[in-house]
Design a protein around this motif. Structure first.
Motif, PDB file in Angstrom:
ATOM      1  N   ALA A  11       0.856  -1.198   0.000  1.00 35.65           N
ATOM      2  CA  ALA A  11       0.000   0.000   0.000  1.00 35.65           C
ATOM      3  C   ALA A  11       0.884   1.237   0.000  1.00 35.65           C
ATOM      4  O   ALA A  11       2.076   1.173   0.302  1.00 35.65           O
ATOM      5  N   GLY A  12       0.266   2.378  -0.342  1.00 37.48           N
ATOM      6  CA  GLY A  12       0.976   3.647  -0.248  1.00 37.48           C
ATOM      7  C   GLY A  12       0.980   4.435  -1.542  1.00 37.48           C
ATOM      8  O   GLY A  12       0.449   3.995  -2.571  1.00 37.48           O
ATOM      9  N   GLN A  13       1.580   5.607  -1.483  1.00 36.29           N
ATOM     10  CA  GLN A  13       1.740   6.472  -2.639  1.00 36.29           C
ATOM     11  C   GLN A  13       3.161   7.012  -2.654  1.00 36.29           C
ATOM     12  O   GLN A  13       3.745   7.277  -1.599  1.00 36.29           O
ATOM     13  N   LEU A  14       3.703   7.190  -3.858  1.00 41.86           N
ATOM     14  CA  LEU A  14       4.998   7.842  -4.012  1.00 41.86           C
ATOM     15  C   LEU A  14       4.773   9.196  -4.661  1.00 41.86           C
ATOM     16  O   LEU A  14       4.084   9.292  -5.685  1.00 41.86           O
ATOM     17  N   HIS A  15       5.341  10.239  -4.048  1.00 42.99           N
ATOM     18  CA  HIS A  15       5.204  11.596  -4.575  1.00 42.99           C
ATOM     19  C   HIS A  15       6.582  12.176  -4.870  1.00 42.99           C
ATOM     20  O   HIS A  15       7.482  12.109  -4.026  1.00 42.99           O
ATOM     21  N   PRO A  16       6.764  12.754  -6.060  1.00 43.97           N
ATOM     22  CA  PRO A  16       8.032  13.431  -6.352  1.00 43.97           C
ATOM     23  C   PRO A  16       8.127  14.732  -5.567  1.00 43.97           C
ATOM     24  O   PRO A  16       7.113  15.379  -5.281  1.00 43.97           O
ATOM     25  N   GLY A  19      13.654  14.478  -5.912  1.00 43.30           N
ATOM     26  CA  GLY A  19      13.602  13.388  -4.950  1.00 43.30           C
ATOM     27  C   GLY A  19      12.194  12.834  -4.850  1.00 43.30           C
ATOM     28  O   GLY A  19      11.347  13.073  -5.717  1.00 43.30           O
ATOM     29  N   PHE A  20      11.911  12.111  -3.773  1.00 37.19           N
ATOM     30  CA  PHE A  20      10.581  11.539  -3.606  1.00 37.19           C
ATOM     31  C   PHE A  20      10.302  11.283  -2.126  1.00 37.19           C
ATOM     32  O   PHE A  20      11.217  11.253  -1.295  1.00 37.19           O
ATOM     33  N   ARG A  21       9.036  11.130  -1.795  1.00 38.49           N
ATOM     34  CA  ARG A  21       8.640  10.710  -0.452  1.00 38.49           C
ATOM     35  C   ARG A  21       7.491   9.728  -0.574  1.00 38.49           C
ATOM     36  O   ARG A  21       6.745   9.725  -1.548  1.00 38.49           O
ATOM     37  N   ILE A  22       7.352   8.879   0.460  1.00 38.88           N
ATOM     38  CA  ILE A  22       6.335   7.839   0.485  1.00 38.88           C
ATOM     39  C   ILE A  22       5.235   8.228   1.470  1.00 38.88           C
ATOM     40  O   ILE A  22       5.520   8.597   2.610  1.00 38.88           O
ATOM     41  N   HIS A  23       3.983   8.164   1.034  1.00 37.67           N
ATOM     42  CA  HIS A  23       2.824   8.434   1.895  1.00 37.67           C
ATOM     43  C   HIS A  23       2.110   7.127   2.220  1.00 37.67           C
ATOM     44  O   HIS A  23       1.821   6.328   1.327  1.00 37.67           O
ATOM     45  N   TYR A  24       1.810   6.918   3.476  1.00 40.48           N
ATOM     46  CA  TYR A  24       0.969   5.794   3.911  1.00 40.48           C
ATOM     47  C   TYR A  24       1.500   4.462   3.393  1.00 40.48           C
ATOM     48  O   TYR A  24       0.735   3.557   3.061  1.00 40.48           O
ATOM     49  N   GLY A  25       2.810   4.335   3.332  1.00 40.41           N
ATOM     50  CA  GLY A  25       3.391   3.140   2.739  1.00 40.41           C
ATOM     51  C   GLY A  25       3.425   1.948   3.685  1.00 40.41           C
ATOM     52  O   GLY A  25       3.643   2.095   4.895  1.00 40.41           O
ATOM     53  N   ARG A  26       3.200   0.773   3.131  1.00 47.85           N
ATOM     54  CA  ARG A  26       3.335  -0.474   3.886  1.00 47.85           C
ATOM     55  C   ARG A  26       4.157  -1.454   3.047  1.00 47.85           C
ATOM     56  O   ARG A  26       3.854  -1.699   1.877  1.00 47.85           O
ATOM     57  N   ASN A  27       5.200  -1.981   3.689  1.00 46.32           N
ATOM     58  CA  ASN A  27       6.082  -2.950   3.037  1.00 46.32           C
ATOM     59  C   ASN A  27       6.646  -2.425   1.713  1.00 46.32           C
ATOM     60  O   ASN A  27       6.786  -3.172   0.740  1.00 46.32           O
ATOM     61  N   VAL A  28       6.948  -1.145   1.689  1.00 43.07           N
ATOM     62  CA  VAL A  28       7.400  -0.521   0.444  1.00 43.07           C
ATOM     63  C   VAL A  28       8.882  -0.834   0.194  1.00 43.07           C
ATOM     64  O   VAL A  28       9.719  -0.722   1.090  1.00 43.07           O
ATOM     65  N   GLN A  29       9.177  -1.210  -1.033  1.00 41.90           N
ATOM     66  CA  GLN A  29      10.550  -1.421  -1.474  1.00 41.90           C
ATOM     67  C   GLN A  29      10.820  -0.523  -2.671  1.00 41.90           C
ATOM     68  O   GLN A  29      10.042  -0.502  -3.626  1.00 41.90           O
ATOM     69  N   VAL A  30      11.906   0.232  -2.589  1.00 46.35           N
ATOM     70  CA  VAL A  30      12.313   1.113  -3.686  1.00 46.35           C
ATOM     71  C   VAL A  30      13.699   0.678  -4.143  1.00 46.35           C
ATOM     72  O   VAL A  30      14.679   0.827  -3.410  1.00 46.35           O
TER      73      VAL A  30
END
Length: 389
Positions: free
Chosen positions: A350-355, A363-374
């Motif tokens: 789950a989540g969103q990636l925003h530049p 760059g970027f940041r992750i909103h409401y992320g779960r188990n996120v892999q970048v």
């Protein structure tokens, strides 16, 4: 160089030398034509073969029928065929290149979704000779004359991001490869004899002149050695580089034009390399201390001690004249890996990636992320480029 050196290598020896080892999986690109059918007949019992992929381009009325025939051929060798379909749209100009990119895009997407690291194709020595002669005729320069490599990380970008393209048969002739067809009856693609296509014209020219084929293969070998030497020089130049998790690269020296042409599109998330003639002009501006757009999506600045390369902010803001919209856009994160901005592979539950703007960097940041892999694809591409793989 003797004809036999290139055209009489043992098929199985080449497969053993170049296919992925250590239990790594691979997919096979399968048109159902003689080359890919012969290769599948050789690989049908290979434990690493996890998928056989066929792309229906929808460009000919018989394409659906060919997909059905290809399915039957694959099944006869013990494999279920995965048929991927492309619907052409837009202008008809450049259709062959669009179809090629679409083909690799569909297969690359499948490989990423199924954690398959390598895509194998049946390109052989005759294909290599054709490719080199076509590039010579286009005056592509000595690097283009090096032809195709047996193994290369993501040569079509970003379509093959995170996938290595393997061509284990480049040292084997078409005739030698097809010896393993036996009684199998391949699909005959009529476009292979359509002289409107440049490759067909070149194929016929090579068929009339066996010496020319040998010359092209010898040229490719010599130019590949030159490429390897250049890669070694660039690797030495980049010794000590630092790359952040957001793709900002710094190096304590001003790079040469060949090195900057290689690195700029990687940092910028674009295909490459950059035009070396333009890079020479950019180097003069960098040396003067300007913060400049190098091209290929990359910005650069040299402060006399550190060269900093970053993603061009145009990706975030778009061009002022509005002719180019922003390309670094927010994405919804899902379990299926998504390529973001040509530089990262993102997945999660789950989540969103925003530049976001980071000074002169995207760059970027992750909103409401779960188990996120970048996964940093900039690092992967740099490592592959500096090892010649």
């Amino acid at each position: 160089m003797s004809r036999d050196l290139h055209l009489s290598r043992d098929v199985q020896a080449e497969l053993d030398a170049h296919l992925p080892m250590d239990g790594r999986s691979f997919a096979l690109a399968f048109s159902g034509g003689g080359d890919s059918l012969a290769l599948l007949s050789r690989l049908k019992d290979h434990p690493g073969l996890k998928a056989v992929l066929h792309v229906d381009h929808g460009l000919r009325e018989v394409s659906e029928l060919e997909a059905q025939i290809a399915t039957t051929l694959a099944q006869s060798l013990g494999h279920e065929l995965v048929v991927l379909r492309w619907t052409p749209d837009g202008p008809a100009s450049g259709l062959q290149e669009k179809a090629r990119r679409a083909r690799y895009g569909l297969m690359g997407h499948y490989c990423r979704d199924h954690a398959i690291e390598t895509l194998v194709t049946a390109h052989h020595a005759d294909d290599q000779a054709e490719t080199v002669l076509m590039r010579v005729k286009r005056v592509s320069g000595w690097r283009g004359a090096a032809g195709m490599r047996v193994s290369r990380y993501a040569p079509v970008w970003p379509e093959l991001a995170d996938v290595t393209l393997c061509r284990p048969m480049l040292g084997v002739s078409r005739g030698r490869l097809r010896e393993s067809l036996g009684t199998l009856d391949p699909i005959e693609d009529v476009s292979n004899v359509d002289t409107r296509f440049t490759r067909v014209q070149v194929r016929q020219e090579l068929a009339r002149n066996s010496t020319l084929k040998t010359d092209m293969l010898s040229l490719a070998t010599a130019m590949a050695q030159g490429l390897a030497a250049e890669t070694d020089r660039i690797k030495a130049e980049l010794d000590g580089y630092h790359l952040t998790h957001e793709g900002l690269l710094s190096i304590p020296r001003l790079l040469s034009a060949p090195a900057l042409a290689l690195v700029a599109p990687i940092v910028g998330g674009q295909s490459g390399p950059a035009d070396r003639r333009r890079i020479v002009e950019k180097l003069a501006l960098l040396e003067a201390g300007d913060h400049i757009a190098i091209g290929q999506g990359c910005m650069g600045q040299w402060d006399g001690e550190i060269l900093t390369l970053s993603r061009d902010l145009v990706a975030l803001t778009g061009r002022r004249d509005r002719r180019l919209a922003a390309t670094a856009v927010p994405i919804v994160i899902s379990e299926k890996p998504t390529i973001w901005d040509g530089r990262f592979l993102v997945s999660g539950s789950a989540g969103q990636l925003h530049p976001e703007r980071r000074g002169n960097h995207v760059g970027f940041r992750i909103h409401y992320g779960r188990n996120v892999q970048v996964k940093n694809l900039v690092q992967d591409r740099l490592q592959a480029a500096l090892t010649g793989s």
